[in-house]
Scaffold this motif. Structure first.
Motif, PDB file in Angstrom:
ATOM      1  N   SER A   2       0.847  -1.196   0.000  1.00 14.70           N
ATOM      2  CA  SER A   2       0.000   0.000   0.000  1.00 14.70           C
ATOM      3  C   SER A   2       0.876   1.236   0.000  1.00 14.70           C
ATOM      4  O   SER A   2       1.552   1.525   0.982  1.00 14.70           O
ATOM      5  CB  SER A   2      -0.898   0.018   1.233  1.00 14.70           C
ATOM      6  OG  SER A   2      -1.649  -1.162   1.288  1.00 14.70           O
ATOM      7  N   GLN A  32      -2.406   4.652  -2.934  1.00 17.40           N
ATOM      8  CA  GLN A  32      -3.521   5.269  -2.213  1.00 17.40           C
ATOM      9  C   GLN A  32      -3.263   6.761  -2.049  1.00 17.40           C
ATOM     10  O   GLN A  32      -2.135   7.169  -1.811  1.00 17.40           O
ATOM     11  CB  GLN A  32      -3.662   4.616  -0.834  1.00 17.40           C
ATOM     12  CG  GLN A  32      -3.934   3.130  -0.934  1.00 17.40           C
ATOM     13  CD  GLN A  32      -3.937   2.448   0.415  1.00 17.40           C
ATOM     14  OE1 GLN A  32      -3.197   2.829   1.305  1.00 17.40           O
ATOM     15  NE2 GLN A  32      -4.760   1.438   0.552  1.00 17.40           N
ATOM     16  N   GLN A  66      -6.188   6.539   6.552  1.00 13.76           N
ATOM     17  CA  GLN A  66      -7.303   5.734   7.011  1.00 13.76           C
ATOM     18  C   GLN A  66      -6.996   4.241   6.944  1.00 13.76           C
ATOM     19  O   GLN A  66      -7.179   3.511   7.903  1.00 13.76           O
ATOM     20  CB  GLN A  66      -8.502   6.051   6.126  1.00 13.76           C
ATOM     21  CG  GLN A  66      -9.637   5.076   6.280  1.00 13.76           C
ATOM     22  CD  GLN A  66     -10.880   5.776   6.755  1.00 13.76           C
ATOM     23  OE1 GLN A  66     -10.963   7.002   6.715  1.00 13.76           O
ATOM     24  NE2 GLN A  66     -11.831   5.039   7.213  1.00 13.76           N
ATOM     25  N   GLU A  67      -6.491   3.811   5.783  1.00 14.92           N
ATOM     26  CA  GLU A  67      -6.306   2.373   5.562  1.00 14.92           C
ATOM     27  C   GLU A  67      -5.112   1.819   6.320  1.00 14.92           C
ATOM     28  O   GLU A  67      -5.204   0.802   6.976  1.00 14.92           O
ATOM     29  CB  GLU A  67      -6.138   2.097   4.058  1.00 14.92           C
ATOM     30  CG  GLU A  67      -7.393   2.281   3.259  1.00 14.92           C
ATOM     31  CD  GLU A  67      -8.459   1.275   3.651  1.00 14.92           C
ATOM     32  OE1 GLU A  67      -8.171   0.070   3.607  1.00 14.92           O
ATOM     33  OE2 GLU A  67      -9.573   1.694   4.039  1.00 14.92           O
ATOM     34  N   ARG A 107      -4.902  -1.907   7.684  1.00 13.86           N
ATOM     35  CA  ARG A 107      -5.228  -2.834   6.604  1.00 13.86           C
ATOM     36  C   ARG A 107      -4.144  -2.759   5.539  1.00 13.86           C
ATOM     37  O   ARG A 107      -4.273  -2.064   4.543  1.00 13.86           O
ATOM     38  CB  ARG A 107      -6.584  -2.462   5.979  1.00 13.86           C
ATOM     39  CG  ARG A 107      -7.781  -3.077   6.678  1.00 13.86           C
ATOM     40  CD  ARG A 107      -9.029  -2.931   5.818  1.00 13.86           C
ATOM     41  NE  ARG A 107      -9.439  -1.540   5.733  1.00 13.86           N
ATOM     42  CZ  ARG A 107     -10.312  -0.951   6.557  1.00 13.86           C
ATOM     43  NH1 ARG A 107     -10.873  -1.637   7.520  1.00 13.86           N
ATOM     44  NH2 ARG A 107     -10.632   0.307   6.425  1.00 13.86           N
TER      45      ARG A 107
END
Lengths: 271, 537, 325
Positions: B392, B422, B430-431, B437
């Protein structure tokens, strides 16, 4: 058109070249397009790497070749979405007047209110940036175009004698639509598809430039162009290759569209 | 597409299916204004309405040219603050612009990373290490005229521990018991336990002094004791700081410093070339520097920052729950190569998330040398050879660049990597940071002294903080020598033994400026960008 | 007479319906965004109480219908609300940034229209000749260049190599008009180039269509010269399809200019939207998208009405030949 259809030929050859490159790149590229090698950074063209390497030491030719796949996929899917949604809507609106037509018109107006790039940016916010968001946005943005072409052609086809005869002989609306209207639309839709395709290619490039397009490391021409921008002064060729790839593809598709239009005499049918 | 409509041939597109008003209109009838008149009237009305507003077009984004006094300096940056309130908004952009310029603390950190007096002219600590006595500067006023005193200190520091603050860094103030105010120029801070790190944290944003009369509407205004006040703020675009004549210390060198925020580095560098700005601060595309290197009209400075670019492996998510897999990543990533690709080789290899300016820095680059064969071996041992992991990546230039080099390296040793970009800050925070996550991620940690934050339980790295908590607590309570030794122990345990995270490199503090610009800090030992000495020669 | 006015009323009513539907779509779409806008605005370490307070402050805890109603009510009175992220009132910002983009879009569309009128007609009249062919080829090539590449190349040439014009930036026109114009030239040029290429193809094709039309032949039979016939009778028939395209370009460019804005550091509405998306500033995104959609819809309406006024003889739906290009 008595003279040879130059547009069709040049456009066809350029488009075929892109398709061929994409197919070949599935099986073979000179190097792995995503394999970085810091010891091979920013090599000029010539030698082992025909078009040189980028700042990660990745082979530019391999990336351009592999990038044609993203271009084709984005174009095909966008066109597919617009075709599948837009064509039936247009045919139905052309065959059935009244509230069905009015509803389709309002829906089409609604889509028309969202330019594709706007839709793509909003989709990036809602569903996250990426190739899928971009394709769906471009596809939806292109629906009204297909619907309009399909509807206006349907209207004129419905007035043709054999269609009137078919309807009189009790064929269902569906039967008429599928057997008589659709086949007559193929040429028009083909032309519309090439135009939409070329716009989709440019759209993907623009979105990648804004960082809302194809994510790395999947090679995409738009992102190659964006990544090359800081090197514009030092390594201008890094910008030239993907720029030329995009320009030639778009040119090819536009010429192909023009050529098909002339060949099929689409639009000059003198209603 | 940018300049074209979507879809199709524009003419096809418009009024897609509409039978159209055109078909509805009847022949022109007498007695009505002619169509031409209607048309002309409508167009004229629309055009004049628009022109009226259009003359001011852009006033919400740009300051008037004439408003800048002679000698004013404009600096280009690329990360705009979302608002001006760091008490409720995290991120480095707000303190970068405001700390040391608008807001000040009792102490400050100088360009070499040393603690120096600021609003406190001197301080002392009692033997127990829990009572800090600060002597305050005389005659200090906030930019709204309010007086600065020990009451202000009490208000500001104790406020950090209330719900008014939501910035996560407030945790650094948790050990403050209370502030006593024996007289207006003396403030005594009482801590719950001894801490060396606390005093240093007063130089960061949690030590900023606020006046009670100006803590509402902090998102759009800032009232501090510093050498500048905010004279104009255009969200996402620019922040103008004007010199205060009534500043208690040495007045700022320039009458005004404007920070202009650009969408990307290329545009910022173009603006420098075009003369719109005097420097590009914190340049994140070092490739752009090449044409300037031999040009005497420009100067490039490269200092150290506190931005450790950390390749995080979620210690709580398979396969990185296995220390062997984490070690494989440490061996399998060619950090020198990553630095070359992502930052043109400008930057420092450090081996641990500790910048060289930190007192307990230690060169650990040799702990995990690049060894792809060993990495493959470890992956096979752990039984995850050929596994696919998701990476990510925040959409920041250095992170996207580093991720591609890292992914390529890891693929070579037998870990398939799928990159997922992202948006930063919104989605990534947020993630990854909040919801944890993710499997792999990469980000620069720019807060000074953030090692223990990184290693705390519940932080996104997923490291079990208990493994180093007692060592760290003992270090913080000891004297300077013990502190250094203890913190080094923490690093060795967490980074070398447990391979908690791979520190790719330290971001350089890169600036490109006109040769005539003086006084721009070279290093950034804190997130603050000190502007009081910046001046055009 | 009644036909004309009824037509106009109908078109306006349809536009209103489209706008209403669009506002619902925008509102619902942005409610689908993953994550809590209050959480996003406050940052990751905000306490649950702070998040709840923010939700209440922005009215996010109320039912969608109420939220939609308030948003609509605000829009109708010209209030776009307050940004979650910067805390600023958005009304002034959104309209001002839209004006900036209009400074790019309107001059470039007008300029492109003028260029296209000349080149397109020329190319049509000289069809089959070398110069006509060159114009056609040139417009084909220009259309194939991605907009931002054109922008970057213009900067490279006119600013960095030749040093004639500032490479980027924006000056408020009422503040310093000269510098404002200097900064306007390159972005407008970048937009104009591609627009002109597109429109040239349309003009050429429209002129070709018209020049073969019966009424022109009749006019010439009555003794008018070719250019006289063209001017008297052909012009409005060319104008209709070209006007149609121009309208579409105008509205799509308002967003489409974002790439050029990014290259030239122009604080337009497209850049504002991209900034807001990066910040996940939902109130801003909602407001900006609504303004852009409203603009598009109103331009579409205006084009419809103009068509009616320019060419009342237009009975069938605008006959922009499928060929168009």
């Amino acid at each position: 058109m008595r003279r040879p259809n130059v547009s069709l030929w040049i456009g066809g050859v350029l488009t075929a070249l892109v398709v061929l490159t994409a197919v070949v790149s599935v099986f073979w590229t000179p190097f792995d397009p995503t394999a970085a090698d810091a010891s091979q950074r920013l090599l000029g063209p010539g030698g082992e790497h025909a078009l040189g390497t980028d700042k990660f030491g990745r082979d530019v030719l391999s990336q351009i070749m592999a990038g044609s796949r993203v271009t084709l996929v984005v174009g095909l899917v966008s066109v597919g979405i617009a075709l599948i949604i837009g064509t039936p809507l247009g045919i139905i609106a052309g065959m059935r007047r009244g509230w069905v037509e009015e509803a389709i018109l309002r829906f089409s107006d609604l889509l028309l209110a969202f330019p594709a790039l706007l839709l793509a940016i909003v989709f990036a916010a809602v569903f996250g940036a990426g190739t899928v968001s971009a394709m769906v946005a471009i596809g939806l943005g292109s629906v009204p175009g297909f619907a309009r072409v399909a509807r206006s052609a349907t209207l004129s086809i419905m007035r043709l004698e054999f269609v009137v005869a078919a309807r009189a002989s009790g064929r269902s609306a569906w039967g008429v639509g599928v057997l008589h209207v659709l086949p007559n639309l193929v040429g028009l839709l083909l032309v519309q598809s090439t135009v939409t395709f070329s716009l989709a290619v440019l759209a993907e490039a623009a979105l990648s430039y804004l960082g809302l397009g194809t994510p790395p490391p999947e090679p995409s021409w738009g992102r190659l162009l964006q990544e090359a921008q800081p090197f514009l002064a030092a390594q201008p060729l890094l910008t030239v290759w993907p720029g030329a790839a995009i320009a030639l593809t778009v040119l090819g598709l536009n010429l192909l569209g023009d050529g098909l239009r002339d060949r099929l005499s689409v639009g000059r049918d003198g209603r | 597409m940018p300049t074209r409509t979507s879809g199709t041939n524009p003419a096809h597109r418009r009024r897609a299916l509409d039978p159209g008003t055109a078909s509805q209109s009847g022949p022109s009838a007498p007695g009505l204004p002619s169509r031409r008149a209607v048309l002309a009237g409508a167009v004229t009305a629309a055009a004049s309405t628009w022109l009226l507003a259009a003359c001011d077009a852009g006033h919400t984004a740009r300051d008037a040219v004439a408003a800048a006094p002679p000698g004013a300096v404009t600096l280009a940056l690329t990360a705009p603050p979302a608002n001006l309130d760091f008490t409720t908004t995290s991120g480095a952009a707000i303190p970068q612009a405001l700390m040391g310029n608008v807001y000040e603390g009792l102490v400050a950190v100088n360009d070499d990373g040393e603690l120096v007096p600021a609003l406190a002219s001197a301080w002392s600590v009692d033997e127990g290490g829990t009572r800090y006595t600060f002597e305050l500067q005389k005659g200090v006023r906030f930019s709204n005229g309010d007086e600065f005193s020990s009451a202000t200190v009490k208000f500001s520091l104790e406020r950090v521990n209330t719900d008014a603050w939501t910035n996560g860094l407030k945790a650094g103030m948790a050990l403050l018991e209370r502030v006593e105010t024996p007289d207006p120029l003396t403030a005594v801070a009482v801590l719950k336990r001894p801490s060396l790190a606390w005093l240093r944290s007063l130089a960061t944003l949690i030590g900023a002094m606020f006046t009670p009369s100006a803590v509402t509407g902090l998102k759009g205004s800032a009232v501090g004791t510093g050498p500048f006040e905010v004279s104009s703020w255009k969200p996402g675009q620019s922040l103008a700081l004007t010199r205060r004549a009534d500043y208690w210390g040495e007045p700022a060198a320039s009458p005004q410093v404007t920070l202009r925020y650009y969408a990307d580095n290329t545009t910022a560098v173009n603006a420098l070339r075009g003369g719109a700005v005097d420097a590009v601060v914190g340049l994140a595309s070092p490739e752009l520097l090449a044409p300037f290197e031999k040009n005497p009209e420009y100067r490039i400075t490269q200092g150290t920052s506190t931005g450790e670019v950390v390749l995080s492996m979620n210690n709580q998510a398979a396969p990185f729950t296995d220390v062997r897999v984490r070690q494989a990543v440490m061996y399998g990533v060619d950090r020198a190569g990553v630095l070359a690709s992502a930052y043109d080789g400008r930057g420092t290899l450090i081996g641990a998330p500790v910048p060289p300016t930190a007192p307990y820095f230690e060169d650990l680059t040799g702990a995990y040398p690049y060894n792809p064969a060993r990495a493959t071996e470890l992956l096979k041992e752990a039984g995850v050879y050929g596994t696919t992991v998701t990476f990510s990546v925040p959409d920041l230039p250095y992170a996207v660049a580093a991720s591609q080099a890292v992914a390529s390296d890891l693929t070579k040793v037998g870990l398939k990597v799928k990159i997922k970009v992202q948006e930063f800050p919104a989605v990534w925070l947020q993630e990854v940071l909040t919801a944890h996550r993710f499997q792999l991620s990469v980000i620069a940690h720019v807060e000074p002294d953030d090692l223990l934050t990184l290693l705390s339980s519940g932080y996104y790295l997923g490291y079990d903080g208990a493994r180093v908590a007692s060592i760290a607590a003992a270090a913080d309570a000891g004297d300077t020598r013990e502190y250094i030794a203890g913190m080094r122990e923490v690093v060795r345990q967490a980074i070398v033994e447990d391979a908690a995270a791979d520190t790719l490199f330290l971001l350089p503090a890169l600036s490109l400026m006109r040769a005539s610009l003086r006084g721009l800090p070279v290093n950034s030992p804190t997130t603050a960008l000190e502007l009081s000495r910046v001046v055009k020669a | 007479m009644s036909g004309l006015w009824r037509g106009i009323a109908l078109a306006v009513a349809r536009t209103a319906v489209t706008l209403l539907l669009a506002s619902v779509v925008i509102f619902v779409l942005l409610r689908l965004v993953p994550g809590d806008p209050a959480q996003v605005a406050l940052g990751v370490d905000a306490t649950p109480e702070a998040v709840a307070a923010t939700r209440a402050h922005f009215g996010l805890d109320r039912p969608w219908v109420i939220q939609y109603g308030e948003w609509m009510g605000g829009l109708l009175t010209g209030h776009f609300g307050e940004s979650f992220v910067s805390g600023q009132d958005l009304s002034a910002i959104i309209l001002d940034r839209t004006n900036v983009t209009l400074w790019l879009v309107i001059p470039s569309v007008v300029l492109a229209l003028l260029i296209a009128a000349v080149l397109g007609t020329w190319a049509a009249l000289r069809r089959g000749k070398v110069d006509g062919f060159l114009i056609t080829v040139g417009s084909q090539l220009l259309m194939a260049v991605p907009g931002f590449l054109a922008g970057v190349l213009l900067v490279l040439l006119f600013s960095l190599a030749l040093g004639w014009l500032p490479p980027s930036g924006w000056v408020v026109p009422s503040d310093a008009f000269g510098p404002f114009l200097a900064r306007l030239v390159l972005p407008v040029l970048a937009l104009t180039a591609v627009q002109a290429a597109i429109l040239t193809r349309y003009v050429r094709s429209a002129v070709l269509d018209v020049s073969g039309a019966d009424f022109l032949r009749e006019a010439r039979a009555k003794g008018l010269s070719r250019s006289e016939a063209m001017l008297r009778h052909g012009l409005r028939n060319v104008a209709v399809p070209v006007l149609t395209v121009t309208g579409v370009q105008l509205s799509s460019l308002l967003v489409g200019a974002v790439v050029i804005e990014s290259v030239f550091d122009v604080p337009g509405v497209g850049s504002l939207l991209v900034e807001a998306v990066g910040q996940r500033d939902m109130v801003s995104i909602q407001g900006i998208v609504m303004v852009l959609v409203a603009f598009t819809v109103i331009v579409n309406l205006a084009v419809d009405l103009l068509q009616t006024l320019v060419d009342p003889r237009l009975r069938v739906s605008p006959r922009v030949s499928g060929a168009a290009a």
